[in-house]
Design an enzyme around this catalytic site. Structure first.
Site, PDB file in Angstrom:
ATOM      1  N   CYS A  13       0.842  -1.200   0.000  1.00  0.00           N
ATOM      2  CA  CYS A  13       0.000   0.000   0.000  1.00  0.00           C
ATOM      3  C   CYS A  13       0.874   1.247   0.000  1.00  0.00           C
ATOM      4  CB  CYS A  13      -0.937   0.008   1.207  1.00  0.00           C
ATOM      5  SG  CYS A  13      -0.055   0.156   2.775  1.00  0.00           S
ATOM      6  N   CYS A  16       3.374   1.738   2.765  1.00  0.00           N
ATOM      7  CA  CYS A  16       4.634   1.002   2.577  1.00  0.00           C
ATOM      8  C   CYS A  16       5.618   1.858   1.788  1.00  0.00           C
ATOM      9  CB  CYS A  16       4.390  -0.299   1.807  1.00  0.00           C
ATOM     10  SG  CYS A  16       3.159  -1.382   2.547  1.00  0.00           S
ATOM     11  N   CYS A  85      27.413 -39.022 -23.722  1.00  0.00           N
ATOM     12  CA  CYS A  85      27.461 -39.566 -22.367  1.00  0.00           C
ATOM     13  C   CYS A  85      27.650 -38.446 -21.359  1.00  0.00           C
ATOM     14  CB  CYS A  85      28.600 -40.585 -22.228  1.00  0.00           C
ATOM     15  SG  CYS A  85      30.228 -39.819 -22.428  1.00  0.00           S
ATOM     16  N   ASP A 508       5.560  26.690 -34.070  1.00  0.00           N
ATOM     17  CA  ASP A 508       6.606  27.142 -34.978  1.00  0.00           C
ATOM     18  C   ASP A 508       6.111  26.879 -36.397  1.00  0.00           C
ATOM     19  OD1 ASP A 508       9.293  27.948 -35.759  1.00  0.00           O
ATOM     20  OD2 ASP A 508       9.549  25.843 -36.319  1.00  0.00           O
TER      21      ASP A 508
END
Length: 821
Positions: A13, A16, A85, A508
């Site tokens: 919240c 916090c 392997c 402009d």
């Protein structure tokens, strides 16, 4: 000073966020810190020489929250071929781990895949692959490089965790509520098994509810761990309210169960297990819906991120190689097939196609691309196969900059949020005080313990600081995200808020109202030179000028095939023109002021100048050897959208001004064509900011719209600066809002979006304040005092969950914002 952004965990919240900010701001070496509850991130400006990340992290953790350092490493998953392997997979792990910068390597023989964590600043992915190849195996990409956004992954994981906890709580809370309702509403005759009847077996009745409530308490344990931790740190938050409220109900019910066990069977009617279980479940539901909704507020960024392909096809030594996006370098020749996305920014070197840039600019029509055309990473290639040279990669691409700009904007607070932030900081302690005062007052008024506990729990549970904390940032996240979809990049909450107050827009002329690409239309001669000679001399002197009219003169001369010479000397005279020496002849090219300052007689050109100005032409006087040689005029095409955009601004109640260096007659002609009533003409570039200031001093809220370097001071001076995205980088950097399409219609769209967003924020704040203003007294028993009902903690919890979800849902309505034509 260093500015860093860190994700903060554990916040639920606004209280916090206030607590984290307070804890970090106290540290020596911290200049400012801002915590955004919606993005769950903290921006902190601090001195790295006096403060480390670990110190900041400890301060946040001491306040009861967590701080996440952005990862310095990346993860990539590769298919490794040739392994037979366990020794093979071990060999791949061994050779890759030897590389400086590889943090971890895990190779799975069964799947034939390896996951490698590495630091891109120390080792490249290509080096990692080369090491695997040198060991005798073949690495292959799996759908390109699967590097995931750390923050998104964390949030997704958190959302899954919240959902699982919610399901657990709901499964156990539902039977507790059902069992409790049998004695809460005896008139309903709710059937429950005889062995747990409150009348016949009160202890079993109590114990069943207790055992069903314990899993709910465990599922909602975060409320208690965080809530009490922050309470003991002196910074209580919403979790504290829920923990104290439901904890009180649970502990009293536990006490009542003990009394039932000791033989006082009347306490079986004083159990509040259902209040604790259902309130925790409802608050968890609200938090889950809130978190899911908050995720949707950043959809715009997610869409932009999805535009980036993970790989690119690069041409090297005549071969096409598919490489991860991070491996593309500036200068690489990249091949893009029809329908594929351009991976980075660049310039087309071969091929003709169209590009869909709608997700970047909001412009739906495809843009033609041919050799020499610029392409933007993230845009979609059309029908043609093209090769282009990469000019910007990684964080320098336009898409990366847009994403960064939108992320920064979503993290910045608007001034309208300040009140909510202040209230949120004091909200929880005040609510705790109200709950205690209300409970004590009713106890002194003669009410029994059950009544007093109901009041105490209801006040704590109904109060919702979350709605206050989320009211502004969620709307800003959605508003800026929607703007990005429309090609309007708003650089933060303050710019968004100020834009809605704008009552005056200064435009402009060149490049904003007009295309900014004038063409030479007229040449009037007054000296010994013929047209070709005058044009060649003028173009030769103007070759070093960046003025649009100068470029038009040079282009016209080149089109005619005239021989141009390099000037021996060249000097730009700001706001006037140029002074050059060409073939030993001094040439002056510029406006009337330049001629007068150099005592050039222009009387012969007065009638021509008046006629051409009246037709909307921009004039350039040319003098050679101290005598007027020619008057040249250029016309700049008005953008097709300008008149309609100016009409829309007027309908929004905004006063429109045009500012230009052109003389009054030329300026009035252009203004009349597009419907501008107020004109500022003969304004030197350095004076534009002064004209904006003059309007501000008259009490106007001014927005300046421009595209050039000379507009930058005015963009900064204005209350809101809007830069045409097709303009210069300086203008874009100076502005508060960037209009990506270069379409003037984006100006009224930006104002309308700003007004819609601020209206949404006000609705959210109004709801949040009204909800708490009405809800808390209701829960405290004020309505009951005047003969009304007493609020149950269960309904209080439902109301609290609804309030925060409703605020986020209202903010998400902005995603439906449409530009009215």
């Amino acid at each position: 000073m260093t500015t860093k952004t860190y994700p903060v965990t554990g916040m639920t919240c606004a209280a916090c966020a206030a607590a984290v900010k307070r804890a970090v701001s106290r540290l020596e070496g911290v200049e400012t810190s801002e915590v955004n509850i919606a993005t769950e991130k903290m921006d902190v400006v601090y001195d790295e020489a006096r403060l480390s990340f670990d110190t900041i992290k400890k301060a946040v953790e001491d306040a009861g929250y967590g701080l996440v350092d952005e990862p310095r490493t990346k993860k990539v998953e590769l298919m490794v071929e040739g392994m037979t392997c366990a020794a093979c997979s071990a060999a791949v792990e061994r050779v890759t781990k030897r590389l400086d910068g590889v943090a971890d390597a895990q190779v799975n023989l069964t799947t034939g895949r390896g996951v490698f964590e590495y630091d891109p600043s120390k080792v490249k992915l290509s080096e990692l692959k080369a090491a695997i190849e040198d060991a005798g195996y073949t690495p292959r990409d799996i759908e390109g490089e699967k590097t995931r956004d750390f923050e998104q992954e964390r949030r997704a994981r958190e959302l899954r965790n919240m959902r699982n906890r919610l399901i657990t709580a709901a499964v156990f809370a539902a039977p507790v509520l059902y069992i409790a309702m049998s004695h809460m509403f005896p008139g309903l005759h709710i059937p429950i098994p005889q062995f747990m009847s409150p009348q016949a077996h009160p202890l079993v009745f109590a114990l069943v509810q207790l055992f069903l409530t314990i899993p709910v308490i465990i599922a909602g344990s975060r409320f208690f761990t965080r809530g009490f931790k922050t309470l003991f740190k002196g910074a209580p938050n919403m979790d504290t309210l829920v923990a104290i409220g439901t904890g009180s109900a649970f502990l009293y019910s536990l006490f009542a169960t003990v009394r039932v066990y000791l033989g006082d069977e009347m306490f079986a009617m004083s159990l509040y297990f259902e209040s604790a279980a259902v309130v925790i479940t409802l608050v968890m539901l609200g938090k889950y819906l809130e978190a899911a909704s908050k995720g949707k507020t950043s959809d715009a960024i997610k869409k932009l991120l999805q535009l980036r392909p993970t790989t690119a096809t690069v041409e090297k030594d005549g071969r096409e190689l598919e490489v991860p996006l991070d491996e593309v370098s500036v200068g690489d020749i990249v091949v893009v097939r029809p329908g594929a996305a351009f991976p980075v920014d660049g310039v087309v070197v071969d091929g003709v196609t169209t590009a869909d840039e709608s997700m970047l600019t909001g412009e739906s029509l495809p843009v033609d691309k041919q050799p020499g055309s610029e392409v933007t990473g993230g845009s979609i290639n059309g029908e043609g196969l093209v090769r282009f040279k990469a000019t910007r990669v990684g964080g320098d691409t336009a898409l990366s900059k847009i994403i960064r700009l939108v992320e920064d904007a979503q993290g910045k607070k608007a001034p309208i949020a300040k009140l909510a932030d202040v209230v949120s900081g004091w909200f929880v302690p005040v609510v705790l005080g109200i709950a205690v005062v209300a409970a004590v007052a009713w106890a002194l008024g003669g009410k029994d313990f059950n009544f007093v506990l109901t009041i105490f729990v209801s006040v704590l549970v109904i109060a919702c600081p979350c709605a206050l904390g989320l009211a502004t940032p969620t709307a800003i996240m959605v508003g800026t995200g929607k703007g990005a979809e429309l090609g309007i990049l708003i650089k933060g909450g303050e710019a968004l808020e100020t834009t809605h107050k704008i009552d005056t827009v200064v435009l402009d002329k060149t490049g904003t109202i007009t295309e900014g690409k004038p063409r030479l239309t007229d040449i009037r001669l007054y000296g010994a030179y013929d047209e070709a000679g005058a044009l060649a001399l003028a173009a030769s002197s103007e070759r070093g000028s960046e003025h649009p009219i100068a470029r038009a003169i040079v282009e016209d001369a080149e089109t005619r095939g005239l021989d141009l010479t390099k000037p021996e000397s060249f000097k730009a005279v700001p706001g006037r023109g140029i002074d050059a020496l060409v073939g030993g002849v001094r040439v002056l090219a510029g406006n009337l002021k330049l001629m007068r300052e150099n005592n050039i007689d222009t009387a012969a050109a007065d009638r021509d100048a008046e006629a051409l100005s009246g037709a909307g032409r921009t004039l350039m006087y040319i003098a050679a050897g101290g005598q007027l040689m020619a008057l040249m005029a250029a016309s700049d095409t008005v953008k097709p959208s300008s008149r309609a955009a100016i009409e829309r601004l007027k309908k929004l109640g905004i006063q429109v001004w045009m500012i230009t260096g052109d003389n009054k007659a030329t300026a009035q002609a252009i203004a009349g064509e597009v419907g501008v009533d107020n004109v500022l003409s003969d304004v030197l570039p350095q004076d534009k900011a002064g004209e904006v200031k003059r309007l501000q001093e008259a009490g106007r809220k001014v927005a300046m719209v421009g595209d050039g370097i000379n507009d930058a001071p005015a963009l900064v001076q204005a209350d809101v600066g809007l830069a045409i995205g097709t303009g210069t980088d300086v203008a874009v950097e100076s502005a508060d809002v960037v209009l990506m399409r270069g379409d003037l219609n984006e100006v009224p769209a930006a104002v309308a979006l700003s007004r819609a967003t601020i209206r949404n924020i006000r609705q959210n704040l109004f709801w949040a304040f009204i909800y708490n203003t009405i809800g808390i007294p209701f829960a405290a028993g004020v309505v009951y005092l005047f003969g009304g009902p007493l609020l149950s903690p269960i309904f209080a919890g439902a109301a609290m969950a609804f309030s925060s979800v409703s605020v986020v849902t209202n903010a998400l309505r902005l995603k439906r914002f449409k530009v009215r034509q």
